[in-house]
Design an enzyme around this catalytic site. Sequence first.
Site, PDB file in Angstrom:
ATOM      1  N   ILE A   1       0.839  -1.210   0.000  1.00 53.23           N
ATOM      2  CA  ILE A   1       0.000   0.000   0.000  1.00 53.23           C
ATOM      3  C   ILE A   1       0.873   1.259   0.000  1.00 53.23           C
ATOM      4  CG2 ILE A   1      -1.848   1.220   1.220  1.00 53.23           C
ATOM      5  CD1 ILE A   1      -2.646  -1.558   2.415  1.00 53.23           C
TER       6      ILE A   1
ATOM      7  N   ASP B   1      12.034   2.178   4.955  1.00 51.06           N
ATOM      8  CA  ASP B   1      11.599   0.775   5.058  1.00 51.06           C
ATOM      9  C   ASP B   1      12.784  -0.042   5.529  1.00 51.06           C
ATOM     10  OD1 ASP B   1      10.474  -1.935   4.331  1.00 51.06           O
ATOM     11  OD2 ASP B   1       8.956  -0.697   3.382  1.00 51.06           O
TER      12      ASP B   1
ATOM     13  N   ASN C   1       9.493  -7.116   4.666  1.00 55.25           N
ATOM     14  CA  ASN C   1       8.498  -7.761   3.794  1.00 55.25           C
ATOM     15  C   ASN C   1       8.440  -7.073   2.429  1.00 55.25           C
ATOM     16  OD1 ASN C   1       6.475  -9.720   3.361  1.00 55.25           O
ATOM     17  ND2 ASN C   1       4.879  -8.187   3.674  1.00 55.25           N
TER      18      ASN C   1
ATOM     19  N   SER D   1      -7.433  -0.694  10.407  1.00 53.28           N
ATOM     20  CA  SER D   1      -8.100  -1.786   9.684  1.00 53.28           C
ATOM     21  C   SER D   1      -9.534  -1.950  10.176  1.00 53.28           C
ATOM     22  CB  SER D   1      -7.321  -3.078   9.952  1.00 53.28           C
ATOM     23  OG  SER D   1      -8.076  -4.201   9.586  1.00 53.28           O
TER      24      SER D   1
ATOM     25  N   TYR E   1      -2.354  -9.276  15.704  1.00 53.10           N
ATOM     26  CA  TYR E   1      -2.245  -8.247  14.656  1.00 53.10           C
ATOM     27  C   TYR E   1      -3.336  -7.194  14.845  1.00 53.10           C
ATOM     28  CZ  TYR E   1      -3.303  -5.975  10.234  1.00 53.10           C
ATOM     29  OH  TYR E   1      -3.615  -5.029   9.287  1.00 53.10           O
TER      30      TYR E   1
ATOM     31  N   LYS F   1      -3.470  -2.907  16.014  1.00 46.08           N
ATOM     32  CA  LYS F   1      -4.193  -1.789  15.367  1.00 46.08           C
ATOM     33  C   LYS F   1      -5.027  -1.035  16.398  1.00 46.08           C
ATOM     34  CE  LYS F   1      -2.606  -2.490  11.315  1.00 46.08           C
ATOM     35  NZ  LYS F   1      -1.540  -1.581  10.891  1.00 46.08           N
TER      36      LYS F   1
ATOM     37  N   LEU G   1      -7.107 -13.678  -0.060  1.00 48.17           N
ATOM     38  CA  LEU G   1      -7.776 -14.255  -1.240  1.00 48.17           C
ATOM     39  C   LEU G   1      -7.163 -13.801  -2.569  1.00 48.17           C
ATOM     40  CD1 LEU G   1     -10.144 -15.942  -2.361  1.00 48.17           C
ATOM     41  CD2 LEU G   1     -11.502 -13.832  -2.349  1.00 48.17           C
TER      42      LEU G   1
ATOM     43  N   ARG H   1     -17.095  -9.474   1.272  1.00 44.75           N
ATOM     44  CA  ARG H   1     -16.099  -8.488   1.711  1.00 44.75           C
ATOM     45  C   ARG H   1     -16.186  -7.246   0.838  1.00 44.75           C
ATOM     46  NH1 ARG H   1     -16.080 -11.474   5.199  1.00 44.75           N
ATOM     47  NH2 ARG H   1     -14.400 -12.531   6.320  1.00 44.75           N
TER      48      ARG H   1
ATOM     49  N   ARG I   1     -12.793 -20.944   7.550  1.00 46.78           N
ATOM     50  CA  ARG I   1     -11.546 -20.581   8.226  1.00 46.78           C
ATOM     51  C   ARG I   1     -11.899 -19.939   9.568  1.00 46.78           C
ATOM     52  NH1 ARG I   1      -7.598 -16.304   5.242  1.00 46.78           N
ATOM     53  NH2 ARG I   1      -9.286 -14.897   5.799  1.00 46.78           N
TER      54      ARG I   1
HETATM   55  P1  NAD Z   1       3.405  -4.638   3.463  1.00 47.23           P
HETATM   56  O1  NAD Z   1       3.976  -5.704   4.313  1.00 47.23           O
HETATM   57  O2  NAD Z   1       3.425  -4.824   1.995  1.00 47.23           O
HETATM   58  O3  NAD Z   1       4.110  -3.237   3.796  1.00 47.23           O
HETATM   59  C1  NAD Z   1       4.599  -2.917   5.077  1.00 47.23           C
HETATM   60  C2  NAD Z   1       6.027  -2.435   4.917  1.00 47.23           C
HETATM   61  O4  NAD Z   1       6.547  -2.080   6.194  1.00 47.23           O
HETATM   62  C3  NAD Z   1       6.962  -3.482   4.342  1.00 47.23           C
HETATM   63  O5  NAD Z   1       7.649  -2.950   3.241  1.00 47.23           O
HETATM   64  C4  NAD Z   1       7.913  -3.810   5.484  1.00 47.23           C
HETATM   65  O6  NAD Z   1       9.187  -4.160   5.017  1.00 47.23           O
HETATM   66  C5  NAD Z   1       7.885  -2.517   6.280  1.00 47.23           C
HETATM   67  N1  NAD Z   1       8.188  -2.645   7.708  1.00 47.23           N
HETATM   68  C6  NAD Z   1       7.629  -3.495   8.610  1.00 47.23           C
HETATM   69  N2  NAD Z   1       8.183  -3.303   9.820  1.00 47.23           N
HETATM   70  C7  NAD Z   1       9.087  -2.309   9.698  1.00 47.23           C
HETATM   71  C8  NAD Z   1       9.967  -1.662  10.606  1.00 47.23           C
HETATM   72  N3  NAD Z   1      10.062  -2.016  11.891  1.00 47.23           N
HETATM   73  N4  NAD Z   1      10.773  -0.669  10.122  1.00 47.23           N
HETATM   74  C9  NAD Z   1      10.710  -0.290   8.834  1.00 47.23           C
HETATM   75  N5  NAD Z   1       9.905  -0.876   7.935  1.00 47.23           N
HETATM   76  C10 NAD Z   1       9.092  -1.869   8.355  1.00 47.23           C
HETATM   77  O7  NAD Z   1       1.919  -4.371   3.977  1.00 47.23           O
HETATM   78  P2  NAD Z   1       0.759  -3.507   3.302  1.00 47.23           P
HETATM   79  O8  NAD Z   1      -0.286  -4.428   2.821  1.00 47.23           O
HETATM   80  O9  NAD Z   1       1.330  -2.501   2.386  1.00 47.23           O
HETATM   81  O10 NAD Z   1       0.177  -2.790   4.591  1.00 47.23           O
HETATM   82  C11 NAD Z   1       0.571  -1.497   4.976  1.00 47.23           C
HETATM   83  C12 NAD Z   1      -0.088  -1.147   6.293  1.00 47.23           C
HETATM   84  O11 NAD Z   1      -1.507  -1.218   6.133  1.00 47.23           O
HETATM   85  C13 NAD Z   1       0.249  -2.121   7.436  1.00 47.23           C
HETATM   86  O12 NAD Z   1       0.342  -1.388   8.642  1.00 47.23           O
HETATM   87  C14 NAD Z   1      -0.955  -3.042   7.482  1.00 47.23           C
HETATM   88  O13 NAD Z   1      -1.154  -3.594   8.751  1.00 47.23           O
HETATM   89  C15 NAD Z   1      -2.065  -2.072   7.128  1.00 47.23           C
HETATM   90  N6  NAD Z   1      -3.252  -2.746   6.580  1.00 47.23           N
HETATM   91  C16 NAD Z   1      -3.107  -3.565   5.503  1.00 47.23           C
HETATM   92  C17 NAD Z   1      -4.212  -4.224   4.993  1.00 47.23           C
HETATM   93  C18 NAD Z   1      -4.063  -5.153   3.817  1.00 47.23           C
HETATM   94  O14 NAD Z   1      -4.996  -5.898   3.539  1.00 47.23           O
HETATM   95  N7  NAD Z   1      -2.958  -5.148   3.090  1.00 47.23           N
HETATM   96  C19 NAD Z   1      -5.472  -4.033   5.582  1.00 47.23           C
HETATM   97  C20 NAD Z   1      -5.581  -3.171   6.683  1.00 47.23           C
HETATM   98  C21 NAD Z   1      -4.454  -2.514   7.174  1.00 47.23           C
HETATM   99  C1  UD1 Z   2      -7.928 -10.642   6.584  1.00 49.56           C
HETATM  100  C2  UD1 Z   2      -7.836 -10.492   8.072  1.00 49.56           C
HETATM  101  C3  UD1 Z   2      -7.940  -9.022   8.432  1.00 49.56           C
HETATM  102  C4  UD1 Z   2      -6.876  -8.228   7.696  1.00 49.56           C
HETATM  103  C5  UD1 Z   2      -7.003  -8.481   6.193  1.00 49.56           C
HETATM  104  C6  UD1 Z   2      -5.898  -7.827   5.422  1.00 49.56           C
HETATM  105  C7  UD1 Z   2      -8.648 -12.571   9.068  1.00 49.56           C
HETATM  106  C8  UD1 Z   2      -9.763 -13.219   9.826  1.00 49.56           C
HETATM  107  N1  UD1 Z   2      -8.850 -11.292   8.714  1.00 49.56           N
HETATM  108  O1  UD1 Z   2      -9.199 -10.148   6.171  1.00 49.56           O
HETATM  109  O2  UD1 Z   2      -7.772  -8.862   9.831  1.00 49.56           O
HETATM  110  O3  UD1 Z   2      -7.027  -6.835   7.956  1.00 49.56           O
HETATM  111  O4  UD1 Z   2      -6.945  -9.890   5.937  1.00 49.56           O
HETATM  112  O5  UD1 Z   2      -4.670  -8.425   5.671  1.00 49.56           O
HETATM  113  O6  UD1 Z   2      -7.615 -13.173   8.802  1.00 49.56           O
HETATM  114  N2  UD1 Z   2     -10.579 -16.822   1.396  1.00 49.56           N
HETATM  115  C9  UD1 Z   2     -10.751 -18.037   0.755  1.00 49.56           C
HETATM  116  N3  UD1 Z   2      -9.633 -18.697   0.327  1.00 49.56           N
HETATM  117  C10 UD1 Z   2      -8.364 -18.203   0.514  1.00 49.56           C
HETATM  118  C11 UD1 Z   2      -8.213 -16.957   1.179  1.00 49.56           C
HETATM  119  C12 UD1 Z   2      -9.338 -16.300   1.606  1.00 49.56           C
HETATM  120  O7  UD1 Z   2     -11.866 -18.496   0.580  1.00 49.56           O
HETATM  121  O8  UD1 Z   2      -7.396 -18.867   0.119  1.00 49.56           O
HETATM  122  C13 UD1 Z   2     -11.788 -16.088   1.812  1.00 49.56           C
HETATM  123  C14 UD1 Z   2     -11.835 -15.814   3.294  1.00 49.56           C
HETATM  124  O9  UD1 Z   2     -12.459 -16.862   3.963  1.00 49.56           O
HETATM  125  C15 UD1 Z   2     -12.647 -14.515   3.333  1.00 49.56           C
HETATM  126  C16 UD1 Z   2     -12.315 -13.822   1.999  1.00 49.56           C
HETATM  127  O10 UD1 Z   2     -11.768 -14.850   1.158  1.00 49.56           O
HETATM  128  O11 UD1 Z   2     -14.004 -14.818   3.334  1.00 49.56           O
HETATM  129  C17 UD1 Z   2     -11.291 -12.719   2.145  1.00 49.56           C
HETATM  130  O12 UD1 Z   2     -10.180 -13.230   2.875  1.00 49.56           O
HETATM  131  P1  UD1 Z   2      -8.833 -12.395   3.073  1.00 49.56           P
HETATM  132  O13 UD1 Z   2      -8.363 -11.895   1.765  1.00 49.56           O
HETATM  133  O14 UD1 Z   2      -7.907 -13.241   3.879  1.00 49.56           O
HETATM  134  O15 UD1 Z   2      -9.300 -11.120   3.904  1.00 49.56           O
HETATM  135  P2  UD1 Z   2     -10.130 -11.044   5.279  1.00 49.56           P
HETATM  136  O16 UD1 Z   2     -10.279 -12.354   5.927  1.00 49.56           O
HETATM  137  O17 UD1 Z   2     -11.369 -10.255   5.000  1.00 49.56           O
END
Ligand code: NAD
Ligand code: UD1
Length: 339
Positions: free
Chosen positions: A12, A31, A35, A124, A150, A154, A201, A232, A293
Site C-alpha cells: 500500500i 523501510d 516484507n 483496519s 495483529y 491496530k 484471497l 467483503r 476458516r
Molecule cells: P506490506 O507488508 O506490503 O508493507 C509494510 C512495509 O513495512 C513493508 O515494506 C515492510 O518491510 C515494512 N516494515 C515493517 N516493519 C518495519 C519496521 N520495523 N521498520 C521499517 N519498515 C518496516 O503491507 P501492506 O499491505 O502494504 O500494509 C501497509 C499497512 O496497512 C500495514 O500497517 C498493514 O497492517 C495495514 N493494513 C493492511 C491491509 C491489507 O490488507 N494489506 C489491511 C488493513 C491494514
Molecule cells: C484478513 C484479516 C484481516 C486483515 C485483512 C488484510 C482474518 C480473519 N482477517 O481479512 O484482519 O485486515 O486480511 O490483511 O484473517 N478466502 C478463501 N480462500 C483463501 C483466502 C481467503 O476463501 O485462500 C476467503 C476468506 O475466507 C474470506 C475472503 O476470502 O471470506 C477474504 O479473505 P482475506 O483476503 O484473507 O481477507 P479477510 O479475511 O477479510
Amino acid sequence: MKILVTGGAGYIGSHTCVELVQAGHDIVVVDNFVNSSMEAIRRVRKLCGTEFPFEEIDLTDGPATDRLLEKYPVDVVMHFAGLKAVGESVQIPIEYYRNNLGSTLSLLSAMKKHGVKNFVFSSSATVYGADAPVPYKEDSPVSRITSSPYGNTKLMIEYILKDTVRAVPGFNAALLRYFNPVGAHESGEIGEDPSGIPNNLMPYIAKVAVGKLDKIHIFGNDYDTPDGTCLRDYIHVVDLAKGHVAALKKLEENCGVFVCNLGTGKATSVLEMVKAFSAACGKDLPYDFAPRREGDLPETWADPTYARETLGWTAEKGIKEMCEDVWRWQSRNPNGYRD
Ligand code: NAD
Ligand code: UD1
C-alpha cells in the site's frame, strides 16, 4: 507538504508514494525490507519520475528514527510500516507487538522532539467488534479485543494516537480503517508481492492464475449469504492511496483525531471474485470448497458516507479493474519483484 512515508516499499505504501508525488507532495521513504525489496523503490521512482530520498531503517530503533526526523524536517508522517499477517501474529505475538507498537512509539517520540504534529495511520476494519452490524460506520462499536494479536496492535495504536492528540497541543491523527485492499497500479510495474503461500484471497487467486498454485480453496460455502460464501468490501489499492492524499486535507484543518473508513460500500462474495478474476485472465480458474476458516466473519463492508462527506473522496474502481490490474501485474511479474 513534506511527508515521511514509512513502509513505502510495501504494497500500500508504494502505491501511495506514487499518488502523493503526482499530487505535488515531497516524500521521504523509509523501510527495513522485512516484507519488501529495493526493487519496489526503484519502480516507484521510475513511475514518479523523481529520485525521492530513501532510508533503510528499522523503525523500532529509536535513535535511528530520531536521526531520520532530524535529517528530514517533514510536516506529516504516514505510517504504513508494520507486520500484517493475521495467522503469523497468533504464532509470534511478541514480535508483532514489538514491531508494530515499537515502530509507532519510536516515531511518536521523534515527532515530539522535532515538532512534527501530523500522523496518518494504516488501521483496519478488523478493529470493529464482531457484533457490529454491517455496513460498518465510524461510530460502530469497536472491539475491546480483536481476534488476533495483529488486530490488537491496530486497536492499541489507535488508542496511543488518541491519547497523543489529547496530550500534545496541535497534534493531529488520521486513523484510516482499510477494508480489503486489492489491485495493482495500472502500469503493471508495482503490485502486491507476498512471500510464500498467500493468506489473503486475491494474491492466492493470482498465484493460481499464473500457475504457481494448483487450485483456489474457498473457505466455507454454507454461510448465510446469497451464494453461501463470505462477503467483503474489496477496494482498489490506487483508490485507497488517493484516500490518503485526500486525508491530508483534514490534517491541514487541524482535525485532532479523525477516524475514517476507506472502503467502497459494495460487498463481493468469494465466488464472485473467483469468477471475476477468471474473466480477467481469460481462463476458468479451478476451485474447491473447503471448511470455514476460523475467525472469518460472514460479511463485512464499509459505510463510505463519512469519507465522501468529509474528504470528498469516493472509491472509483470496480471489481473488474481490480482483477484486470492484478492480472497485468502478476502475469508480467510472475515472481513479483524477484524477476
Ligand atoms: P506490506 O507488508 O506490503 O508493507 C509494510 C512495509 O513495512 C513493508 O515494506 C515492510 O518491510 C515494512 N516494515 C515493517 N516493519 C518495519 C519496521 N520495523 N521498520 C521499517 N519498515 C518496516 O503491507 P501492506 O499491505 O502494504 O500494509 C501497509 C499497512 O496497512 C500495514 O500497517 C498493514 O497492517 C495495514 N493494513 C493492511 C491491509 C491489507 O490488507 N494489506 C489491511 C488493513 C491494514
Ligand atoms: C484478513 C484479516 C484481516 C486483515 C485483512 C488484510 C482474518 C480473519 N482477517 O481479512 O484482519 O485486515 O486480511 O490483511 O484473517 N478466502 C478463501 N480462500 C483463501 C483466502 C481467503 O476463501 O485462500 C476467503 C476468506 O475466507 C474470506 C475472503 O476470502 O471470506 C477474504 O479473505 P482475506 O483476503 O484473507 O481477507 P479477510 O479475511 O477479510
